[in-house]
Design an enzyme around this catalytic site. Structure first.
Site, PDB file in Angstrom:
ATOM      1  N   ASP A  34     -30.780 -28.386  -6.069  1.00 16.91           N
ATOM      2  CA  ASP A  34     -31.586 -29.596  -6.290  1.00 16.91           C
ATOM      3  C   ASP A  34     -31.855 -30.343  -4.995  1.00 16.91           C
ATOM      4  OD1 ASP A  34     -28.816 -30.163  -6.061  1.00 16.91           O
ATOM      5  OD2 ASP A  34     -29.129 -32.150  -6.923  1.00 16.91           O
ATOM      6  N   LYS A  46     -28.062 -34.950 -13.122  1.00 13.45           N
ATOM      7  CA  LYS A  46     -27.097 -35.167 -12.045  1.00 13.45           C
ATOM      8  C   LYS A  46     -27.445 -36.438 -11.285  1.00 13.45           C
ATOM      9  CE  LYS A  46     -26.870 -34.251  -7.848  1.00 13.45           C
ATOM     10  NZ  LYS A  46     -26.859 -33.747  -6.458  1.00 13.45           N
ATOM     11  N   GLU A  78     -21.389 -37.809 -10.399  1.00 17.63           N
ATOM     12  CA  GLU A  78     -20.986 -37.365  -9.057  1.00 17.63           C
ATOM     13  C   GLU A  78     -20.716 -38.558  -8.132  1.00 17.63           C
ATOM     14  OE1 GLU A  78     -23.807 -34.835  -7.011  1.00 17.63           O
ATOM     15  OE2 GLU A  78     -22.450 -34.514  -5.330  1.00 17.63           O
ATOM     16  N   GLU A 127     -19.358 -39.095  -4.801  1.00 17.24           N
ATOM     17  CA  GLU A 127     -18.878 -38.306  -3.657  1.00 17.24           C
ATOM     18  C   GLU A 127     -18.299 -39.209  -2.569  1.00 17.24           C
ATOM     19  OE1 GLU A 127     -21.577 -35.606  -1.557  1.00 17.24           O
ATOM     20  OE2 GLU A 127     -19.973 -35.079  -0.152  1.00 17.24           O
ATOM     21  N   LYS A 180     -18.437 -34.321 -11.111  1.00 20.22           N
ATOM     22  CA  LYS A 180     -18.666 -33.558  -9.875  1.00 20.22           C
ATOM     23  C   LYS A 180     -18.085 -34.367  -8.708  1.00 20.22           C
ATOM     24  CE  LYS A 180     -22.334 -31.516  -7.051  1.00 20.22           C
ATOM     25  NZ  LYS A 180     -23.501 -30.659  -7.053  1.00 20.22           N
ATOM     26  N   SER A 182     -19.784 -26.773  -8.350  1.00 19.05           N
ATOM     27  CA  SER A 182     -21.202 -27.115  -8.436  1.00 19.05           C
ATOM     28  C   SER A 182     -21.676 -27.181  -6.989  1.00 19.05           C
ATOM     29  CB  SER A 182     -21.398 -28.451  -9.150  1.00 19.05           C
ATOM     30  OG  SER A 182     -22.763 -28.829  -9.093  1.00 19.05           O
ATOM     31  N   TYR A 232     -28.475 -37.999   1.355  1.00 23.17           N
ATOM     32  CA  TYR A 232     -29.397 -37.650   0.256  1.00 23.17           C
ATOM     33  C   TYR A 232     -29.865 -36.217   0.371  1.00 23.17           C
ATOM     34  CZ  TYR A 232     -33.060 -37.999  -3.216  1.00 23.17           C
ATOM     35  OH  TYR A 232     -33.843 -37.811  -4.332  1.00 23.17           O
TER      36      TYR A 232
HETATM   37  O1  LIG Z   1     -22.124 -30.592  -0.965  1.00 25.82           O
HETATM   38  P1  LIG Z   1     -22.998 -29.501  -1.527  1.00 25.82           P
HETATM   39  O2  LIG Z   1     -22.228 -28.549  -2.391  1.00 25.82           O
HETATM   40  O3  LIG Z   1     -23.826 -28.823  -0.495  1.00 25.82           O
HETATM   41  O4  LIG Z   1     -24.074 -30.214  -2.455  1.00 25.82           O
HETATM   42  C1  LIG Z   1     -23.723 -31.157  -3.415  1.00 25.82           C
HETATM   43  C2  LIG Z   1     -24.957 -31.942  -3.805  1.00 25.82           C
HETATM   44  O5  LIG Z   1     -24.650 -32.869  -4.817  1.00 25.82           O
HETATM   45  O6  LIG Z   1     -25.436 -32.684  -2.695  1.00 25.82           O
HETATM   46  C3  LIG Z   1     -26.786 -32.371  -2.423  1.00 25.82           C
HETATM   47  C4  LIG Z   1     -27.576 -33.569  -1.962  1.00 25.82           C
HETATM   48  O7  LIG Z   1     -27.826 -34.461  -3.020  1.00 25.82           O
HETATM   49  C5  LIG Z   1     -27.307 -31.752  -3.669  1.00 25.82           C
HETATM   50  O8  LIG Z   1     -28.323 -30.869  -3.354  1.00 25.82           O
HETATM   51  C6  LIG Z   1     -26.106 -31.083  -4.271  1.00 25.82           C
HETATM   52  O9  LIG Z   1     -26.189 -31.035  -5.666  1.00 25.82           O
END
Ligand SMILES: O=P(O)(O)OC[C@@]1(O)O[C@H](CO)[C@@H](O)[C@@H]1O
Length: 364
Positions: free
Chosen positions: A34, A147, A188, A190, A230, A301, A364
Site C-alpha cells: 500500500d 489500514k 497500526e 507504529e 499491526k 504485515s 508516510y
Molecule cells: O515497515 P514496512 O513493513 O515496510 O511497512 C509498514 C507500512 O505500514 O508502512 C508503509 C508506509 O505507510 C506501508 O506501506 C506499510 O503498510
C-alpha cells in the site's frame, strides 16, 4: 450503558471476526503493498526506475500474478487506492486476481500526517472526514479490511501524552467507522525506530502506546474480535550501539504485548519497520518461540521486508518476472514458517535480504 445501544449486530460481528481470522489462519500474514505514490517513488528510485503509474502497475502485477500457492502464506494484501482500480496486462482487475487466489483485499485509509502544534514535531494522522463514505464504497468494490498507520517517535519529550492520546483516539475512531462499514480495521500504532534508545526504553514506550490504544478502542466500542493489530516489534533504536539478539527482541516484544493487548484480538501482524528481510523473519520466528503465553496469532504485515529482494530482482525489466516472483515467494514462505516458529535460517539468503531497509523519519 453500551449494551443498550449495540454498535454492531451479531451478523456484523461474525462477518468481521471471520475476515480477521481468515487473514491470519495457519501462519498466513499480510503483504503490505500500500505504498503511497511518493513512498513507491523512493523505492523505485533505488533501482533506477521512473515513478510512473505504469511502472508501479507493472511491479505490482508481477507480485499479484505469482503462483496460486502464495495463498498458503499470504492471507491478505493491503493496496493503495490507485492499485485497487488497476488491471493486469490482460485487463483483469488486480483485486479479482487476489480474490480468486483466496486472498483478502485491504486498503490504506489514512491520509498522511498533520503537525501537533506545541510538540517536538509530533503528528496526528488525517483521513477521518468522509471516511465512512470511502469505506462504504470500498466495501462495494470488494475490500474487506482497512489500514491506518499512526506514527510515534522516541525522542526528547516524545512521544508526548498529547501525541499518544490523539493518535490512539484517531485509531479508535477509524476502527469504529471501518467496522460500521463491514471492514476489519488493522490498527497500526507504529513507534518508529529512529533514535539511539535501548531495547528497554522502546518496550516502555510501546507499552504506554498500546495501553492507550486499547483504552481508546474500548471507549469507542470497537469489537476486538473483528480487528487486527499491526505494531512495531520492540527493538533498540536504529542508532543504538548496543545490539540485541532475536530472543531478546522477542522477549521484550511479547512482554509488551502480553501486558497490553487483550486476548480477544485474533492476530498481531508486525510491520517490518526498516529491518532487513532476514532480521524481520528471524525476529518473527523468535517471537513465536518465546516462552510466554501468546493468546493471539503472531504474524507479519510486511512492506519492505517482503518486497526488497523482489524489487532488486525486477530492476524494471519484464524479462526478470520469474526471478522477481521467486524472490517474493521465498520471503513469503520464510515468514509463514516464522509465524509458526518453524523458520530455519539456511545461510543462503541473497545479498538484498540482509540489507537494512531503514529510512529515517519514515512518516508516510
Ligand atoms: O515497515 P514496512 O513493513 O515496510 O511497512 C509498514 C507500512 O505500514 O508502512 C508503509 C508506509 O505507510 C506501508 O506501506 C506499510 O503498510
Amino acid at each position: 450503558m453500551t449494551h443498550r445501544f449495540p454498535a454492531l449486530t451479531s451478523e456484523q460481528k461474525k462477518e468481521l471476526s471471520d475476515i480477521a481470522q481468515r487473514i491470519v489462519a495457519n501462519g498466513k500474514g499480510i503483504l503490505a503493498a500500500d505504498e503511497s505514490v511518493g513512498t513507491m517513488g523512493n523505492r523505485l528510485q533505488r533501482i533506477k526506475v521512473e515513478n510512473t503509474e505504469e511502472n508501479r502497475r507493472q511491479f505490482r502485477e508481477i507480485l499479484f500474478t505469482v503462483d496460486n500457492s502464495i495463498n498458503q502464506s499470504i492471507g491478505g494484501v493491503i493496496l493503495f487506492h490507485e492499485t485497487l482500480y488497476q488491471k493486469d496486462s490482460q485487463g483483469k482487475l488486480f483485486r479479482n486476481i487476489l480474490k480468486e487466489k483466496g486472498i483478502v483485499v485491504g486498503i490504506k485509509l489514512d491520509q498522511g500526517g498533520a503537525p501537533l502544534a506545541g510538540t517536538n514535531k509530533e503528528t496526528t494522522i488525517q483521513g477521518l472526514d468522509g471516511l465512512s463514505e470511502r469505506c462504504a464504497q470500498y466495501k462495494k468494490d470488494g475490500v474487506d479490511f482497512g489500514k491506518w498507520r499512526a506514527v510515534l517517535r522516541i525522542d526528547n519529550q516524545c512521544p508526548s501524552h498529547l501525541a499518544i492520546q490523539e493518535n490512539a483516539n484517531a485509531l479508535a475512531r477509524y476502527a469504529s467507522i471501518c467496522q460500521q462499514n463491514g471492514l476489519v480495521p488493522i490498527v497500526e500504532p507504529e513507534v518508529i525506530p529512529d533514535g539511539d534508545h535501548d531495547l528497554e526504553h522502546c518496550q516502555y514506550v510501546t507499552e504506554k502506546v498500546l495501553a492507550a490504544v486499547y483504552k481508546a478502542l474500548n471507549d469507542h466500542h470497537v469489537y476486538l474480535e473483528g480487528t487486527l493489530l499491526k505494531p512495531n516489534m520492540v527493538t533498540a533504536g536504529h542508532a543504538c550501539t548496543k545490539k540485541y539478539t532475536p530472543e531478546q527482541v522477542a522477549m521484550a516484544t511479547v512482554t509488551a504485548l502480553h501486558r497490553t493487548v487483550p486476548a480477544a484480538v485474533p492476530g498481531i501482524c508486525f510491520l517490518s519497520g526498516g529491518m532487513s528481510e532476514e532480521d524481520a523473519t528471524l525476529n518473527l520466528n523468535a517471537i513465536n518461540l518465546c516462552p510466554l503465553p501468546k493468546p493471539w496469532k503472531l504474524s507479519f504485515s510486511y512492506g519492505r521486508a517482503l518486497q526488497a529482494s523482489a524489487l532488486a530482482a525486477w530492476g524494471g525489466k519484464a524479462a526478470n518476472k520469474k526471478a522477481t516472483q521467486e524472490a517474493f515467494m521465498k520471503r513469503a514462505l520464510a515468514n509463514c514458517q516464522a509465524a509458526k516458529g518453524q523458520y530455519v535460517h539456511t545461510g543462503s539468503s541473497g545479498a538484498a535480504s540482509t540489507q537494512s531497509l531503514f529510512t529515517a523519519c519514515y512518516t508516510y
